[in-house]
Design a protein around this motif. Sequence first.
Motif, PDB file in Angstrom:
ATOM      1  N   ARG A   1       0.700  -1.443  -0.032  1.00 56.48           N
ATOM      2  CA  ARG A   1       0.011   0.176  -0.525  1.00 56.48           C
ATOM      3  C   ARG A   1       1.008   1.449  -0.189  1.00 56.48           C
ATOM      4  NH1 ARG A   1      -3.655  -2.922   3.862  1.00 56.48           N
ATOM      5  NH2 ARG A   1      -2.314  -1.690   5.523  1.00 56.48           N
ATOM      6  N   LEU A   2       2.117   1.219   1.204  1.00 56.78           N
ATOM      7  CA  LEU A   2       2.585   2.051   0.806  1.00 56.78           C
ATOM      8  C   LEU A   2       2.880   2.955  -0.428  1.00 56.78           C
ATOM      9  CD1 LEU A   2       4.306   5.087   2.306  1.00 56.78           C
ATOM     10  CD2 LEU A   2       5.576   3.320   2.903  1.00 56.78           C
ATOM     11  N   LEU A   3       3.984   1.799  -0.794  1.00 57.19           N
ATOM     12  CA  LEU A   3       4.955   1.738  -2.670  1.00 57.19           C
ATOM     13  C   LEU A   3       3.258   2.500  -3.440  1.00 57.19           C
ATOM     14  CD1 LEU A   3       6.700   0.903  -4.301  1.00 57.19           C
ATOM     15  CD2 LEU A   3       5.931  -1.133  -5.087  1.00 57.19           C
ATOM     16  N   LEU A   4       2.523   1.187  -3.538  1.00 59.13           N
ATOM     17  CA  LEU A   4       1.039   2.389  -4.036  1.00 59.13           C
ATOM     18  C   LEU A   4       0.997   3.379  -4.265  1.00 59.13           C
ATOM     19  CD1 LEU A   4      -1.291  -0.510  -4.649  1.00 59.13           C
ATOM     20  CD2 LEU A   4       0.524   0.127  -6.395  1.00 59.13           C
ATOM     21  N   ALA A   5       0.836   4.025  -3.079  1.00 58.36           N
ATOM     22  CA  ALA A   5       0.874   5.609  -2.405  1.00 58.36           C
ATOM     23  C   ALA A   5       2.350   6.095  -3.141  1.00 58.36           C
ATOM     24  CB  ALA A   5       0.791   5.770  -0.832  1.00 58.36           C
TER      25      ALA A   5
ATOM     26  N   PHE B   1      11.860   5.914 -12.827  1.00 62.13           N
ATOM     27  CA  PHE B   1      13.316   6.298 -11.886  1.00 62.13           C
ATOM     28  C   PHE B   1      12.443   6.043 -10.211  1.00 62.13           C
ATOM     29  CE2 PHE B   1      15.695   8.753  -9.065  1.00 62.13           C
ATOM     30  CZ  PHE B   1      16.793   8.445  -8.666  1.00 62.13           C
ATOM     31  N   LEU B   2      11.115   7.013 -10.258  1.00 64.77           N
ATOM     32  CA  LEU B   2      10.752   7.543  -8.907  1.00 64.77           C
ATOM     33  C   LEU B   2       9.933   6.084  -8.581  1.00 64.77           C
ATOM     34  CD1 LEU B   2       9.881  10.910  -9.394  1.00 64.77           C
ATOM     35  CD2 LEU B   2      11.624  10.575  -8.238  1.00 64.77           C
ATOM     36  N   ALA B   3       9.560   5.668  -9.768  1.00 67.75           N
ATOM     37  CA  ALA B   3       8.657   4.437  -9.563  1.00 67.75           C
ATOM     38  C   ALA B   3       9.446   3.782  -9.042  1.00 67.75           C
ATOM     39  CB  ALA B   3       7.670   3.911  -9.943  1.00 67.75           C
TER      40      ALA B   3
ATOM     41  N   ALA C   1       2.108   9.339  -5.570  1.00 66.31           N
ATOM     42  CA  ALA C   1       2.602  10.630  -6.140  1.00 66.31           C
ATOM     43  C   ALA C   1       4.270  10.772  -7.044  1.00 66.31           C
ATOM     44  CB  ALA C   1       2.829  10.702  -4.173  1.00 66.31           C
ATOM     45  N   ALA C   2       4.541  10.049  -7.593  1.00 68.13           N
ATOM     46  CA  ALA C   2       6.200  10.574  -8.152  1.00 68.13           C
ATOM     47  C   ALA C   2       5.040   9.942  -8.874  1.00 68.13           C
ATOM     48  CB  ALA C   2       6.478   8.545  -8.204  1.00 68.13           C
ATOM     49  N   GLY C   3       3.896   9.853  -9.881  1.00 68.16           N
ATOM     50  CA  GLY C   3       2.978   9.734 -10.943  1.00 68.16           C
ATOM     51  C   GLY C   3       2.222  11.459 -11.177  1.00 68.16           C
ATOM     52  N   ALA C   4       1.768  11.866  -9.875  1.00 64.72           N
ATOM     53  CA  ALA C   4       0.934  13.041  -9.779  1.00 64.72           C
ATOM     54  C   ALA C   4       2.245  13.908 -10.378  1.00 64.72           C
ATOM     55  CB  ALA C   4       0.696  13.691  -8.025  1.00 64.72           C
ATOM     56  N   GLY C   5       3.644  13.905  -9.431  1.00 65.82           N
ATOM     57  CA  GLY C   5       4.763  14.588  -9.581  1.00 65.82           C
ATOM     58  C   GLY C   5       5.241  14.512 -11.265  1.00 65.82           C
ATOM     59  N   ALA C   6       5.072  13.404 -11.590  1.00 62.25           N
ATOM     60  CA  ALA C   6       5.591  14.391 -13.034  1.00 62.25           C
ATOM     61  C   ALA C   6       4.407  14.157 -14.234  1.00 62.25           C
ATOM     62  CB  ALA C   6       6.010  12.145 -13.659  1.00 62.25           C
TER      63      ALA C   6
END
Length: 426
Positions: A14-18, A304-306, A22-27
């Motif tokens: 769950r933390l990984l998905l969050a 990379f962020l993922a 967040a990384a996807g939203a930032g990108a």
Amino acid sequence: MLFRKAVSLPLRLRLLLALIAAAGAGAFLTYSGLKSEAAAFIQEETGERLFLRLTLAGDAVEKEVHSGLETARLIAGRAEVRETLLRLSSGSGQPGGRETLAVRLAGYTAASPSIAALELVDAGGNVAASAGKIPGPRFLQAKSGLKRLPGGAYIGFPSSGAKALEYTVAVPVSSAAQAGNRENIGELRCLFKGIPLPAGPRGNAPVAFTLAERQGNRFKVTGTGGDRELSLNSDEAAPLISALAGKDGYAEMNGAGGKTLYAYLRLPAYDWLLTAATPYSAAARRGKTMLGAARLKAILAFAFLALTAFLAAGLVLTPVTETARAAGAFLEECGKAAPAAGEGPDIEVIDKAIAEAAALLKARGEDGADFETETEKLREEDADLKYQNAELEKLNKYLLDREIKISELKKEISELKEKFTREPAE
């Protein structure tokens, strides 16, 4: 141990998905911001390039028309043309003069690739001679629609021809070369075919160039799409209105075929309007390439962020895992069963284990406090006993000293008695 697999792994997921979200939203926000910021730059850069091409085309048109006017003036100023027309007008011309003049005009036509036809008219409006392929009978004689230029010349608005735009020029023929003795004895009318409107180079966005002139409440337009007329109120005439007002530049317009980029300027020497139009999607190809590269970089940054989020999830949850394991181990050491992983969500399992461990610690703490209280009481009692023992020791010492003193007194009394008893006897 139970907690590492049954508790931390789902929580890590769950933390990984969050973190990935967040990384996807930032990108995405970064790319969207870059796209919105680059849109103005792409439009400006594309519009400037289109306007530059239009400026070069406008310079070419003015240069060609100016060259045509100069050519017409040179032909009209030649002595043989002037003298022959003067003789024909006065009726003193020699036989064959018209044929000779026509041959001369034909020579001038052949010498200049931009001349389609020539027609020489005397002061009475009679055709003295002509040469070249004239489109219709007395086509060049009609001055309707021609615009007067400084110096007495006239020019007509161009029309589309086979390979280039054709335009009519009329220049006066003077009786003498000297300025003070000039008298117009006729007119030389020329049909030129030398205004090429360039198209987009191969591989680039197609560009449609148009030349326009206001005639009443309409625009007469010629160019890539042929000759036509536009109403002043039509959407397509908007760039022409801006150019007519003396504005030079470029703008975007939405039409049935999509977004179109227009560049426009005015040719003040002839009061013509020149525009260039190209599909924005094709014109902004360079900007699209730049945005494509930015999109690729955004995708790589997200990947990379993922990956970083996958590694960070384990690091973030390590303290939680260790806390859960420690709580479970403490419960087992205290004889309590560790909570099963299937009893609820991972966080609830960890909370339950920690709560039970805390309760045991609290209970042990309370027992320790009671023990400490009892110990303190025993210490106080021990201190009292020690004090009483010290007092008893003092009393024993005092009594012992007293007994010793009594013994010594008794001894002295005995000695005194013996002494007194012996003395009378003596």
